[in-house]
Structures are given as C-alpha cells and as structure tokens.
Design a protein around this motif. Structure first.
Motif, mmCIF file in Angstrom:
data_model
loop_
_atom_site.group_PDB
_atom_site.id
_atom_site.type_symbol
_atom_site.label_atom_id
_atom_site.label_comp_id
_atom_site.label_asym_id
_atom_site.label_seq_id
_atom_site.Cartn_x
_atom_site.Cartn_y
_atom_site.Cartn_z
ATOM 1 N N LYS A 9 0.834 -1.199 0.000
ATOM 2 C CA LYS A 9 0.000 0.000 0.000
ATOM 3 C C LYS A 9 0.875 1.259 0.000
ATOM 4 C CE LYS A 9 -4.274 0.390 1.598
ATOM 5 N NZ LYS A 9 -5.377 0.249 2.507
ATOM 6 N N LEU A 10 1.945 1.257 0.802
ATOM 7 C CA LEU A 10 2.847 2.407 0.823
ATOM 8 C C LEU A 10 3.500 2.595 -0.540
ATOM 9 C CD1 LEU A 10 4.585 2.043 4.291
ATOM 10 C CD2 LEU A 10 2.948 3.784 3.606
ATOM 11 N N PHE A 47 11.458 6.871 7.964
ATOM 12 C CA PHE A 47 10.661 7.368 6.851
ATOM 13 C C PHE A 47 9.411 6.512 6.665
ATOM 14 C CE2 PHE A 47 11.416 10.937 4.190
ATOM 15 C CZ PHE A 47 10.394 10.850 3.268
ATOM 16 N N ARG A 48 9.553 5.218 6.883
ATOM 17 C CA ARG A 48 8.387 4.325 6.809
ATOM 18 C C ARG A 48 7.358 4.703 7.871
ATOM 19 N NH1 ARG A 48 7.960 0.249 3.506
ATOM 20 N NH2 ARG A 48 9.768 -0.416 2.343
ATOM 21 N N VAL A 49 7.842 5.044 9.063
ATOM 22 C CA VAL A 49 6.937 5.458 10.133
ATOM 23 C C VAL A 49 6.196 6.732 9.732
ATOM 24 C CG1 VAL A 49 6.836 6.349 12.499
ATOM 25 C CG2 VAL A 49 8.186 4.305 11.994
ATOM 26 N N LEU A 50 6.898 7.694 9.142
ATOM 27 C CA LEU A 50 6.248 8.930 8.690
ATOM 28 C C LEU A 50 5.139 8.635 7.680
ATOM 29 C CD1 LEU A 50 9.225 11.407 8.194
ATOM 30 C CD2 LEU A 50 7.381 11.600 9.870
ATOM 31 N N LEU A 51 5.408 7.721 6.760
ATOM 32 C CA LEU A 51 4.404 7.379 5.754
ATOM 33 C C LEU A 51 3.219 6.627 6.364
ATOM 34 C CD1 LEU A 51 6.739 6.431 2.798
ATOM 35 C CD2 LEU A 51 5.383 8.505 3.065
ATOM 36 N N GLU A 52 3.496 5.769 7.336
ATOM 37 C CA GLU A 52 2.407 5.080 8.029
ATOM 38 C C GLU A 52 1.558 6.075 8.813
ATOM 39 O OE1 GLU A 52 4.386 2.014 10.238
ATOM 40 O OE2 GLU A 52 4.822 0.861 8.414
ATOM 41 N N MET A 53 2.213 7.061 9.438
ATOM 42 C CA MET A 53 1.477 8.102 10.155
ATOM 43 C C MET A 53 0.608 8.899 9.195
ATOM 44 S SD MET A 53 4.467 9.368 12.799
ATOM 45 C CE MET A 53 3.679 10.935 13.119
ATOM 46 N N GLU A 56 -2.428 6.850 8.364
ATOM 47 C CA GLU A 56 -3.368 6.834 9.481
ATOM 48 C C GLU A 56 -4.129 8.150 9.584
ATOM 49 O OE1 GLU A 56 -1.352 5.791 13.106
ATOM 50 O OE2 GLU A 56 -0.703 3.857 12.286
ATOM 51 N N GLU A 57 -3.412 9.258 9.417
ATOM 52 C CA GLU A 57 -4.034 10.574 9.586
ATOM 53 C C GLU A 57 -4.881 10.992 8.395
ATOM 54 O OE1 GLU A 57 -2.789 15.143 10.670
ATOM 55 O OE2 GLU A 57 -1.676 13.484 11.569
ATOM 56 N N PHE A 58 -4.400 10.743 7.185
ATOM 57 C CA PHE A 58 -5.068 11.249 5.988
ATOM 58 C C PHE A 58 -5.734 10.168 5.144
ATOM 59 C CE2 PHE A 58 -1.277 14.062 6.675
ATOM 60 C CZ PHE A 58 -1.973 15.128 7.215
ATOM 61 N N GLY A 59 -5.446 8.896 5.413
ATOM 62 C CA GLY A 59 -5.994 7.808 4.608
ATOM 63 C C GLY A 59 -5.122 7.535 3.396
ATOM 64 N N SER A 60 -5.477 6.485 2.669
ATOM 65 C CA SER A 60 -4.653 6.094 1.521
ATOM 66 C C SER A 60 -5.286 6.484 0.193
ATOM 67 C CB SER A 60 -4.395 4.585 1.554
ATOM 68 O OG SER A 60 -5.619 3.893 1.490
ATOM 69 N N THR A 61 -6.425 7.159 0.242
ATOM 70 C CA THR A 61 -7.095 7.545 -1.007
ATOM 71 C C THR A 61 -7.172 9.055 -1.153
ATOM 72 O OG1 THR A 61 -9.237 7.384 0.084
ATOM 73 C CG2 THR A 61 -8.470 5.433 -1.109
ATOM 74 N N ILE A 62 -6.111 9.727 -0.785
ATOM 75 C CA ILE A 62 -6.064 11.184 -0.851
ATOM 76 C C ILE A 62 -5.926 11.625 -2.307
ATOM 77 C CG2 ILE A 62 -4.923 13.244 0.020
ATOM 78 C CD1 ILE A 62 -3.397 11.403 1.934
ATOM 79 N N GLN A 67 0.962 14.387 1.837
ATOM 80 C CA GLN A 67 1.299 15.214 2.991
ATOM 81 C C GLN A 67 1.647 14.303 4.158
ATOM 82 O OE1 GLN A 67 -1.749 17.912 4.315
ATOM 83 N NE2 GLN A 67 -0.314 19.062 5.568
ATOM 84 N N ILE A 68 2.709 14.663 4.884
ATOM 85 C CA ILE A 68 3.083 13.908 6.061
ATOM 86 C C ILE A 68 2.807 14.750 7.300
ATOM 87 C CG2 ILE A 68 4.767 12.395 4.941
ATOM 88 C CD1 ILE A 68 6.946 14.291 5.859
ATOM 89 N N PRO A 69 2.382 14.104 8.385
ATOM 90 C CA PRO A 69 2.051 14.838 9.607
ATOM 91 C C PRO A 69 3.308 15.197 10.394
ATOM 92 C CG PRO A 69 1.618 12.522 9.931
ATOM 93 C CD PRO A 69 2.078 12.687 8.511
#
Length: 91
Positions: A9-10, A47-53, A56-62, A67-69
């Motif tokens: 997914k990432l 970096f993987r953690v940033l993308l997972e965050m 979680e915050e914005f969803g995968s269908t933006i 954008q990273i939190p």
C-alpha cells in the motif's frame, strides 16, 4: 494490517505521488513545504513510520499531494540525518 500488505500500500501511495524525476518523490509537511527526496530513503525505518502516520491521519485515497504529519523543521532534521547516514549504511 500485515507488513506485506502495508508495504504494498505504501508503494502504491508513493508511485501515485512520484514526480517526473526518476528515483525521487515529493512530500509536503503540515505547513505545505515541499521536499523532494530519493526513493531509497524509503528503506529507512523512520521514513516508513512517517508514511504510516500519514496513512493513518489522511488515509490512503487522498487526492492531491502526499502530505506527512510532520513540521518542516523536523523534516529538515530527518533529511539531514539521512544524508549523513544513508539507508543501507551501518552506523
């Protein structure tokens, strides 16, 4: 979510937002600052953690840019650390 499914997914998210310059992709911080980073940075756990965050915050269908939190100061710091010790190098 399984690690294999999460990685796929990432990868799909990154491919969706990758810019034309091969080997790089763009991310935006909370403030909207754009960072173009090498794809190989994805091998680093932080970096993987940033993308997972972000997922979680914005969803995968933006629709729109990835954008990273994260605040731009923290992103500058993370990228400076990665430049000094690229993924794959032992500390």
């Amino acid at each position: 979510m399984s690690m294999k499914r999460s990685s796929k997914k990432l990868s799909e998210i990154i491919e969706k937002w990758r810019k034309r310059k091969k080997g790089y992709f763009a991310v935006y911080t909370k403030e909207g600052r754009r960072f173009v980073v090498p794809l190989y940075y994805l091998n680093h756990p932080i970096f993987r953690v940033l993308l997972e965050m972000a997922e979680e915050e914005f969803g995968s269908t933006i629709l729109g840019p990835l954008q990273i939190p994260c605040e731009e100061g923290l992103m500058d710091f993370i990228l400076s650390l990665l430049r000094k010790n690229p993924p794959g190098n032992s500390p």
